[in-house]
Design an enzyme around this catalytic site. Structure first.
Site, PDB file in Angstrom:
ATOM      1  N   GLY A   1       5.130   2.134   0.974  1.00  0.00           N
ATOM      2  CA  GLY A   1       6.100   2.623  -0.010  1.00  0.00           C
ATOM      3  C   GLY A   1       5.628   2.535  -1.447  1.00  0.00           C
ATOM      4  O   GLY A   1       6.395   2.784  -2.366  1.00  0.00           O
TER       5      GLY A   1
ATOM      6  N   SER B   1       0.855  -1.186   0.000  1.00  0.00           N
ATOM      7  CA  SER B   1       0.000   0.000   0.000  1.00  0.00           C
ATOM      8  C   SER B   1       0.893   1.239   0.000  1.00  0.00           C
ATOM      9  O   SER B   1       2.118   1.147   0.100  1.00  0.00           O
ATOM     10  CB  SER B   1      -0.867   0.006   1.247  1.00  0.00           C
ATOM     11  OG  SER B   1      -0.033   0.271   2.362  1.00  0.00           O
ATOM     12  N   LYS B   2       0.234   2.370  -0.062  1.00  0.00           N
ATOM     13  CA  LYS B   2       0.947   3.639  -0.086  1.00  0.00           C
ATOM     14  C   LYS B   2       1.843   3.754   1.163  1.00  0.00           C
ATOM     15  O   LYS B   2       2.986   4.189   1.097  1.00  0.00           O
ATOM     16  CB  LYS B   2      -0.095   4.757  -0.092  1.00  0.00           C
ATOM     17  CG  LYS B   2       0.456   6.072  -0.487  1.00  0.00           C
ATOM     18  CD  LYS B   2      -0.653   7.059  -0.689  1.00  0.00           C
ATOM     19  CE  LYS B   2       0.025   8.405  -0.880  1.00  0.00           C
ATOM     20  NZ  LYS B   2      -0.771   9.430  -1.395  1.00  0.00           N
ATOM     21  N   ARG B   3       1.281   3.341   2.295  1.00  0.00           N
ATOM     22  CA  ARG B   3       2.008   3.432   3.561  1.00  0.00           C
ATOM     23  C   ARG B   3       3.301   2.594   3.541  1.00  0.00           C
ATOM     24  O   ARG B   3       4.296   2.919   4.176  1.00  0.00           O
ATOM     25  CB  ARG B   3       1.087   2.946   4.687  1.00  0.00           C
ATOM     26  CG  ARG B   3       1.487   3.314   6.074  1.00  0.00           C
ATOM     27  CD  ARG B   3       0.348   3.024   7.025  1.00  0.00           C
ATOM     28  NE  ARG B   3      -0.296   1.738   6.708  1.00  0.00           N
ATOM     29  CZ  ARG B   3       0.065   0.589   7.226  1.00  0.00           C
ATOM     30  NH1 ARG B   3       1.020   0.535   8.105  1.00  0.00           N
ATOM     31  NH2 ARG B   3      -0.563  -0.527   6.887  1.00  0.00           N
TER      32      ARG B   3
END
Ligand code: GLU
Length: 495
Positions: free
Chosen positions: A266, A262-264
């Site tokens: 990376g 996910s975005k979190r």
């Protein structure tokens, strides 16, 4: 078009900026093409107009260029190139929205063969079928109503119909994936998906296959999420009577917790990594290891070495874990191998504005101090701002163990005098020798701790000798240090 043995393509949809997963797909395609002296093609799949993001195509093209993953052919840019000032690029990428004629011509072939059919069902009817499927907990499948009941208004030329793929109701479809092995699917599980939407635009499944054939693609190298669409693609190849390319699906990218990235974790635009000061060569090296592995101990690979070493057989099936610490490690390795002059140029954009007024030799000293500790270029600003901006700190920080304020004051004053007697460009070792001689058997910390704090304003920083050496390379270095020591003495007086 060339008759090369190996032709691959990277076919992103411009629904966002290029992410790490996309960069990996592009890299693996590029490596395979170059390894086999073949061609690497960039094709922008922009037929889903609603999902297109402004600037995405430009970002994809610019990012690939930044990584030197140049594509080998495309529509000639001609005068357009001159006007836009893109430089000496001869080609642009292939763009599907500019190739609608080709898809129109080919859908007719499928209609004529009965491999596709027009569907006039209303959105309400399709919704109803979807609801029924949901209620019975089965995946939605169009019921071939329009195949069995062709609409009398067919041929009116209006576009209030879609064109669907006519998938056989029985039998199976099979293909060999170079990574995942033999994959076999029952035809009855496949839906007669839409090939041409009611607005006349082709969908991904259709335009993708037509283009892969016309561009003579030999290996379709793409993310694992496209395995599910491949059986439908095979049916299209068979309906046209075209040879089927080799399929190479790349393993999913996973977070360290082995969940979908996910975005979190990376999964952000590659541009964000570049902006933070990850070097392109480090990023590429890191990305190369996401699902591929040379099966040796070697980890640092230049692009040329990757080309030499890369092999589809060494792609793993298991999900590839995206470990940001590993990326930092790669970046640190590459940063360490830069010359000081190269590093100074690389860190410049990340230094405080004030750094612009300082000479190159001073910046070189600072870069030398930080080189071993640096993981990404953007860290340099925070780590070195005290060199350029007078530090702000609490006087308490000057305290050292049991030393009294008077002891600290007298050792700082002694340090100030010693520094004032140093010759310019004195080396760190000489500085250290001078101080150690002076300190003798006394406690080192009583002199060196408040001195380091006075110069840096930080609880943790490089040692005082390194800092002094850097300042000594500045014409006004002694003055700056004297002023900072005076400030520390004032702070001590107030304790
Ligand atoms: N346009 C598809 C994507 O967005 C390409 C898939 C493929 O390579 O076939 O990734």
């Amino acid at each position: 078009m060339s008759n090369k043995q190996t032709r691959v393509r990277f076919a992103p949809s411009p629904t966002g900026f290029l992410h790490v997963g996309g960069l990996r797909t592009a890299l693996f395609n590029f490596l395979w093409a170059k390894k086999n002296k073949g061609d690497f093609i960039l094709r922008i799949e922009d037929t889903d107009r609603a999902r297109e993001i402004a600037g995405a195509t430009e970002n994809i093209v610019a990012t690939l260029k930044h990584f030197k993953l140049d594509f080998d052919e495309g529509p000639n840019l001609g005068d357009r190139n001159q006007e836009s000032g893109v430089g000496k690029d001869k080609y642009g990428p292939f763009v599907q929205s500019q190739r609608l004629d080709i898809y129109n011509k080919h859908i007719q072939i499928l209609l004529d063969k009965g491999a596709a059919y027009k569907c006039y069902c209303t959105a309400e009817r399709i919704d109803e079928l979807k609801k029924q499927a949901d209620a019975s907990k089965v995946p939605f499948k169009y019921d071939k109503f329009c195949l069995k009941n062709p609409d009398p208004s067919a041929g009116s030329g209006s576009h209030n119909f879609v064109i669907r793929q006519n998938i056989p109701e029985q039998g199976t479809v099979e293909f060999e994936d170079e990574v995942y092995g033999r994959i076999r699917v029952e035809n009855r599980t496949l839906d007669d998906g839409v090939l041409i939407k009611s607005d006349g635009w082709p969908v991904y499944n259709f335009a993708n296959v037509v283009d892969d054939h016309h561009m003579a693609i030999t290996h379709v190298i793409r993310g694992e999420e496209f395995i599910a669409s491949t059986p439908k693609h095979i049916h299209l190849y068979e309906a046209f009577g075209w040879p089927v390319p080799k399929f190479v699906h790349l393993p999913l990218l996973l977070s360290r917790e082995r969940k979908k990235l996910s975005k979190r974790d990376g999964d952000v635009a590659v541009k964000e990594y570049l902006d933070k000061g990850y070097l392109p060569e480090a990023l590429l090296n890191f990305v190369a290891f996401l699902g591929w592995n040379p099966k040796t101990e070697k980890e640092i690979f230049s692009l040329d070495e990757l080309i030499a070493e890369f092999d589809l057989k060494k792609i793993n099936r298991a999900g590839a874990v995206f470990d940001p610490d590993k990326l930092d490690w790669f970046n640190a390795q590459y940063l360490r191998n830069k010359t000081t002059a190269e590093l100074v140029e690389l860190v410049r954009p990340y230094l405080p504005v004030a750094a612009g007024e300082y000479p190159q030799e001073f910046l070189a000293k600072i870069v030398e101090i930080e080189r071993e500790r640096l993981k990404k270029l953007s860290e340099i600003g925070e780590r070195t701002s005290y060199f350029f901006i007078e530090p702000q700190y609490d006087g308490e920080l000057l305290k050292w163990k049991n030393a009294s304020a008077d002891e600290l004051k007298s050792s700082l004053t002694a340090a100030k005098t010693m520094i004032s007697n140093f010759k310019s460009l004195i080396s760190e070792t000489e500085i250290e020798d001078n101080f150690l001689k002076r300190i003798g058997d006394a406690d080192k910390g009583t002199m060196l701790w408040p001195l380091r704090v006075a110069l840096s304003g930080l609880k943790a920083s490089p040692g005082p000798f390194e800092i002094i050496e850097a300042f000594m390379s500045l014409p006004k270095g002694k003055e700056i240090m004297a002023k900072r020591i005076d400030l520390a003495l004032e702070k001590l007086a107030k304790l």
